[in-house]
Design an enzyme around this catalytic site. Structure first.
Site, mmCIF file in Angstrom:
data_model
loop_
_atom_site.group_PDB
_atom_site.id
_atom_site.type_symbol
_atom_site.label_atom_id
_atom_site.label_comp_id
_atom_site.label_asym_id
_atom_site.label_seq_id
_atom_site.Cartn_x
_atom_site.Cartn_y
_atom_site.Cartn_z
ATOM 1 N N CYS A 1 -20.023 -7.335 -11.296
ATOM 2 C CA CYS A 1 -19.199 -5.869 -10.367
ATOM 3 C C CYS A 1 -19.794 -5.312 -11.065
ATOM 4 C CB CYS A 1 -17.987 -6.310 -10.204
ATOM 5 S SG CYS A 1 -17.153 -6.852 -11.991
ATOM 6 N N CYS B 1 -18.598 -13.482 -16.417
ATOM 7 C CA CYS B 1 -19.238 -13.024 -15.143
ATOM 8 C C CYS B 1 -19.317 -11.228 -15.803
ATOM 9 C CB CYS B 1 -18.676 -13.445 -14.419
ATOM 10 S SG CYS B 1 -19.022 -12.172 -12.428
ATOM 11 N N CYS C 1 -12.165 -13.884 -15.479
ATOM 12 C CA CYS C 1 -13.497 -13.562 -14.909
ATOM 13 C C CYS C 1 -14.145 -14.498 -15.809
ATOM 14 C CB CYS C 1 -13.805 -12.298 -14.627
ATOM 15 S SG CYS C 1 -13.565 -11.512 -13.601
ATOM 16 N N ASP D 1 1.027 -1.183 0.215
ATOM 17 C CA ASP D 1 -0.115 -0.112 -0.041
ATOM 18 C C ASP D 1 0.801 1.406 -0.244
ATOM 19 O OD1 ASP D 1 -2.789 0.335 -0.307
ATOM 20 O OD2 ASP D 1 -3.187 0.875 1.594
ATOM 21 N N CYS E 1 -18.934 -9.877 -6.444
ATOM 22 C CA CYS E 1 -17.964 -11.312 -6.998
ATOM 23 C C CYS E 1 -17.886 -12.721 -6.670
ATOM 24 C CB CYS E 1 -16.967 -10.314 -6.612
ATOM 25 S SG CYS E 1 -15.061 -11.487 -7.725
HETATM 26 C C1 B12 Z 1 -5.156 4.321 -5.009
HETATM 27 C C2 B12 Z 1 -5.836 3.222 -4.404
HETATM 28 C C3 B12 Z 1 -7.460 3.030 -4.856
HETATM 29 C C4 B12 Z 1 -7.911 4.127 -5.537
HETATM 30 C C5 B12 Z 1 -8.269 3.811 -6.787
HETATM 31 C C6 B12 Z 1 -8.577 2.599 -7.135
HETATM 32 C C7 B12 Z 1 -8.421 1.296 -8.595
HETATM 33 N N1 B12 Z 1 -8.680 0.788 -8.815
HETATM 34 O O1 B12 Z 1 -7.255 2.604 -9.323
HETATM 35 C C8 B12 Z 1 -9.537 4.080 -4.668
HETATM 36 C C9 B12 Z 1 -9.918 5.309 -3.173
HETATM 37 C C10 B12 Z 1 -11.020 3.917 -5.461
HETATM 38 C C11 B12 Z 1 -9.437 2.441 -4.289
HETATM 39 C C12 B12 Z 1 -10.201 1.310 -3.714
HETATM 40 C C13 B12 Z 1 -10.556 0.220 -3.530
HETATM 41 N N2 B12 Z 1 -9.306 -0.065 -2.971
HETATM 42 CO CO1 B12 Z 1 -7.411 0.367 -3.395
HETATM 43 N N3 B12 Z 1 -5.548 1.395 -3.626
HETATM 44 C C14 B12 Z 1 -5.510 2.188 -4.478
HETATM 45 C C15 B12 Z 1 -3.988 2.189 -4.147
HETATM 46 C C16 B12 Z 1 -2.469 2.854 -3.304
HETATM 47 C C17 B12 Z 1 -3.332 1.982 -5.941
HETATM 48 C C18 B12 Z 1 -4.018 1.718 -6.295
HETATM 49 C C19 B12 Z 1 -3.136 2.143 -8.349
HETATM 50 O O2 B12 Z 1 -2.350 1.980 -8.547
HETATM 51 N N4 B12 Z 1 -4.499 1.846 -9.117
HETATM 52 C C20 B12 Z 1 -3.929 2.210 -10.661
HETATM 53 C C21 B12 Z 1 -4.333 1.225 -11.206
HETATM 54 C C22 B12 Z 1 -3.330 1.008 -13.193
HETATM 55 O O3 B12 Z 1 -3.960 -0.092 -11.185
HETATM 56 P P1 B12 Z 1 -4.628 -0.817 -10.549
HETATM 57 O O4 B12 Z 1 -6.006 -1.080 -10.638
HETATM 58 O O5 B12 Z 1 -4.364 -1.116 -9.070
HETATM 59 O O6 B12 Z 1 -4.084 -2.467 -11.030
HETATM 60 C C23 B12 Z 1 -5.039 -3.232 -11.482
HETATM 61 C C24 B12 Z 1 -5.821 -2.984 -13.198
HETATM 62 O O7 B12 Z 1 -4.678 -1.839 -13.686
HETATM 63 C C25 B12 Z 1 -5.857 -3.932 -14.456
HETATM 64 N N5 B12 Z 1 -4.918 -4.269 -15.587
HETATM 65 C C26 B12 Z 1 -3.663 -4.282 -15.934
HETATM 66 N N6 B12 Z 1 -3.247 -3.900 -16.943
HETATM 67 C C27 B12 Z 1 -4.684 -3.421 -17.667
HETATM 68 C C28 B12 Z 1 -5.082 -3.746 -19.193
HETATM 69 C C29 B12 Z 1 -6.235 -3.066 -19.739
HETATM 70 C C30 B12 Z 1 -6.156 -2.707 -20.684
HETATM 71 C C31 B12 Z 1 -6.781 -2.999 -18.684
HETATM 72 C C32 B12 Z 1 -8.640 -2.640 -19.239
HETATM 73 C C33 B12 Z 1 -6.815 -3.538 -17.795
HETATM 74 C C34 B12 Z 1 -5.663 -3.611 -17.020
HETATM 75 O O8 B12 Z 1 -5.191 -4.968 -13.578
HETATM 76 C C35 B12 Z 1 -4.455 -4.889 -12.670
HETATM 77 C C36 B12 Z 1 -4.944 -5.754 -11.716
HETATM 78 O O9 B12 Z 1 -6.578 -5.696 -11.991
HETATM 79 C C37 B12 Z 1 -3.707 0.653 -4.380
HETATM 80 C C38 B12 Z 1 -1.641 0.039 -3.199
HETATM 81 C C39 B12 Z 1 -0.577 0.116 -3.777
HETATM 82 N N7 B12 Z 1 0.432 0.366 -3.753
HETATM 83 O O10 B12 Z 1 -1.073 -0.487 -4.969
HETATM 84 C C40 B12 Z 1 -4.520 -0.112 -3.279
HETATM 85 C C41 B12 Z 1 -5.625 -1.204 -3.335
HETATM 86 C C42 B12 Z 1 -5.400 -1.614 -4.798
HETATM 87 N N8 B12 Z 1 -6.661 -1.112 -2.441
HETATM 88 C C43 B12 Z 1 -7.359 -1.983 -2.058
HETATM 89 C C44 B12 Z 1 -9.239 -2.140 -1.930
HETATM 90 C C45 B12 Z 1 -8.484 -2.832 -1.033
HETATM 91 C C46 B12 Z 1 -9.478 -0.980 -1.898
HETATM 92 C C47 B12 Z 1 -10.699 -1.711 -1.595
HETATM 93 C C48 B12 Z 1 -11.603 -2.607 -1.947
HETATM 94 C C49 B12 Z 1 -11.783 -0.910 -0.283
HETATM 95 C C50 B12 Z 1 -12.716 -0.350 -0.176
HETATM 96 N N9 B12 Z 1 -13.807 -1.380 0.035
HETATM 97 O O11 B12 Z 1 -13.310 0.292 0.074
HETATM 98 C C51 B12 Z 1 -11.489 -0.114 -2.980
HETATM 99 C C52 B12 Z 1 -12.054 -1.111 -4.275
HETATM 100 C C53 B12 Z 1 -12.430 -0.133 -5.116
HETATM 101 C C54 B12 Z 1 -12.214 -0.972 -6.716
HETATM 102 N N10 B12 Z 1 -13.400 -1.162 -7.006
HETATM 103 O O12 B12 Z 1 -11.071 -0.938 -7.022
HETATM 104 C C55 B12 Z 1 -6.006 -3.104 -1.987
HETATM 105 C C56 B12 Z 1 -6.735 -3.605 -3.465
HETATM 106 C C57 B12 Z 1 -7.075 -5.096 -3.204
HETATM 107 C C58 B12 Z 1 -7.352 -6.509 -3.939
HETATM 108 N N11 B12 Z 1 -8.081 -7.744 -3.624
HETATM 109 O O13 B12 Z 1 -7.242 -6.528 -5.046
HETATM 110 C C59 B12 Z 1 -4.853 -2.092 -2.707
HETATM 111 C C60 B12 Z 1 -4.014 -3.303 -3.174
HETATM 112 C C61 B12 Z 1 -4.181 -2.233 -1.283
HETATM 113 C C62 B12 Z 1 -3.783 -3.016 -0.632
HETATM 114 N N12 B12 Z 1 -1.872 -2.864 -0.696
HETATM 115 O O14 B12 Z 1 -3.715 -4.567 -0.540
HETATM 116 N N13 B12 Z 1 -8.420 2.274 -4.628
HETATM 117 S S1 SF4 Z 2 -18.003 -10.106 -10.301
HETATM 118 FE FE1 SF4 Z 2 -15.827 -10.821 -9.929
HETATM 119 S S2 SF4 Z 2 -15.338 -12.531 -10.816
HETATM 120 FE FE2 SF4 Z 2 -17.661 -11.496 -12.279
HETATM 121 S S3 SF4 Z 2 -16.395 -9.811 -14.008
HETATM 122 FE FE3 SF4 Z 2 -16.395 -8.696 -11.751
HETATM 123 S S4 SF4 Z 2 -14.616 -9.284 -10.708
HETATM 124 FE FE4 SF4 Z 2 -14.521 -11.100 -12.164
#
Ligand code: B12
Ligand code: SF4
Ligand code: SF4
Length: 365
Positions: A188, A185, A182, A128, A241
């Site tokens: 979400c 599905c 996924c 984080d 999910c």
């Molecule tokens: C900023 C942040 C947030 C922001 C933005 C979240 C986001 N989705 O970007 C906010 C405040 C909204 C948030 C919310 C939540 N967060 Co948060 N957050 C972070 C943080 C600090 C950075 C995330 C980040 O860099 N996002 C930027 C994008 C680019 O990357 P990403 O979503 O993380 O990665 C995915 C996509 O990039 C995708 N992807 C990759 N390549 C490609 C290519 C294409 C074409 C596509 C379509 C997608 C794709 O795959 C990656 C993996 O799924 C991380 C900690 C960390 N240092 O990583 C925690 C983290 C992601 N959060 C976490 C959690 C628990 C949550 C919440 C569940 C909390 C809650 N219950 O309220 C929610 C979930 C909301 C959601 N649907 O994501 C956990 C996630 C655990 C997990 N199982 O994934 C993390 C990893 C913290 C931790 N160390 O555990 N979060």
């Molecule tokens: S609800 Fe869960 S399993 Fe279904 S599409 Fe979303 S992330 Fe994937």
């Protein structure tokens, strides 16, 4: 490799939900995705990884000696329990934040780091943190697969995990990414109350309630009703999910439900001390009070009028603004009286506008 076997044994003993190893090579696609989120506004001005994509996407910028990432996932179910939803006057805390659920993760990561340093290697715990996109590391290390919700899903635990890594110079054997996806599905996407999952794997944080509730400023008018009874975080896309269903069914203990009026009666310091593990800007209680006022407007009913009327006279105009919005949500003559007074005499134009809008809403609706 004895070291790797020892690490596996320690992690298994701690009951972690999953672990794997990936190289310390950069994540170029993550830098691009972070930059795109910032440029398009989807990052909602959040700092963290968005603040410095080049650093977040390349662990060697921070640790030039890094060779591997040992990535660990710990589940916070059943420990986090389940809050009852929609109870008048009560607010819900998302399960990841019902207490400091990062602690077991940190302890597991520290144990791994301890074994590595005892064996003469360098090791640092990162979780984080702005220096690594945890989900990208977890996906490449085969700990889970990238969900359409953007959460990483781990077999057995689904999305209910927290992620972290140990950066090391030990050349541990690398694991393969998971093949699972996924599939068909899409549950979400419609489950999100604000449509924040704008495409599979793409989140618009401006609309994500988890971001809105932990950000500074006035909550956008169009999102306040969707806040519902949430105080901090949001679990709707996780609850929807299917791979997390079995884990969720074990989370039966009632937790994460708080009495809003009790919180609103606290001073700032007491309120912050109640939730030391929440991330709120400048560690200020006023953002939590703001969230409480919105919750009262959504669920408090007539019983909330007294508390809201008090806050309509608060010295903080941001809190007055949210209190009058909340009064406008409740059809009550005492509330309308307060709104009429505020609309006529509040010194802040933004609060007057809120009161006028609220009044129009209660008179016509
Ligand atoms: C900023 C942040 C947030 C922001 C933005 C979240 C986001 N989705 O970007 C906010 C405040 C909204 C948030 C919310 C939540 N967060 Co948060 N957050 C972070 C943080 C600090 C950075 C995330 C980040 O860099 N996002 C930027 C994008 C680019 O990357 P990403 O979503 O993380 O990665 C995915 C996509 O990039 C995708 N992807 C990759 N390549 C490609 C290519 C294409 C074409 C596509 C379509 C997608 C794709 O795959 C990656 C993996 O799924 C991380 C900690 C960390 N240092 O990583 C925690 C983290 C992601 N959060 C976490 C959690 C628990 C949550 C919440 C569940 C909390 C809650 N219950 O309220 C929610 C979930 C909301 C959601 N649907 O994501 C956990 C996630 C655990 C997990 N199982 O994934 C993390 C990893 C913290 C931790 N160390 O555990 N979060
Ligand atoms: S609800 Fe869960 S399993 Fe279904 S599409 Fe979303 S992330 Fe994937
Ligand atoms: S955390 Fe809530 S608001 Fe954010 S994407 Fe998931 S369901 Fe939508």
């Amino acid at each position: 490799m004895v070291l790797w076997e020892n690490l596996q044994a320690v992690l298994a003993q701690r009951g972690v939900a999953g672990f794997g190893v990936t190289t310390a090579a950069p994540f170029p696609e993550m830098a691009a995705r972070l930059e795109d989120a910032v440029a398009s506004g989807r990052s909602a001005g959040l700092p963290f990884t968005f603040g410095d994509p080049a650093t977040a996407a390349d662990i060697r910028v921070s640790f030039p000696w890094a060779s591997r990432l040992v990535v660990v996932a710990t589940s916070y179910l059943p420990a986090a329990g389940s809050p009852g939803a929609g109870v008048p006057g009560r607010a819900r805390i998302a399960r990841f934040a019902t207490r400091d659920h990062y602690r077991p993760l940190r302890e597991a990561l520290e144990a791994v780091a301890g074994l590595l340093t005892a064996a003469g290697h360098r090791a640092a715990v990162v979780s984080d943190d702005h220096r690594l996109v945890d989900r990208a590391a977890a996906v490449r290390a085969g700990v889970g697969w990238p969900g359409k919700s953007t959460l990483v899903l781990v077999p057995g635990a689904g999305p209910w995990v927290l992620l972290g890594s140990v950066v090391t110079d030990a050349e541990l054997p690398v694991s393969e990414p998971m093949r699972r996806t996924c599939g068909t599905c899409v549950a979400c996407l419609p489950a999100c109350p604000t449509g924040a999952i704008v495409a599979p794997g793409m989140l618009d944080a401006r609309r994500c309630l988890a971001a809105v509730l932990q950000s500074a400023g006035w909550i956008p008018l169009e999102l306040r009703a969707a806040v519902g009874d949430r105080l901090y975080g949001c679990d709707d896309c996780l609850e929807a999910c299917p791979p997390g269903d079995r884990a969720l069914a074990t989370a039966t203990a009632e937790q994460g439900s708080v009495d809003v009026s009790r919180l609103l009666a606290m001073d700032d310091a007491t309120l912050r001390a109640e939730f030391p593990h929440f991330y709120v800007p400048r560690n200020s209680g006023r953002w939590l009070r703001r969230n409480c006022l919105v919750v009262l407007g959504n669920t408090g009913g007539a019983a909330a009028i007294g508390v809201l009327a008090g806050y309509a006279g608060h010295r903080d105009s941001m809190l007055r603004g949210h209190a009058v919005w909340a009064l406008g949500r409740i059809d009550d003559p005492r509330g309308r009286g307060v709104l009429t007074r505020v609309a006529a005499s509040d010194p802040d134009a933004a609060v007057v506008a809120e009161a006028a809008t609220a009044l129009a809403g209660t008179l016509t609706g």
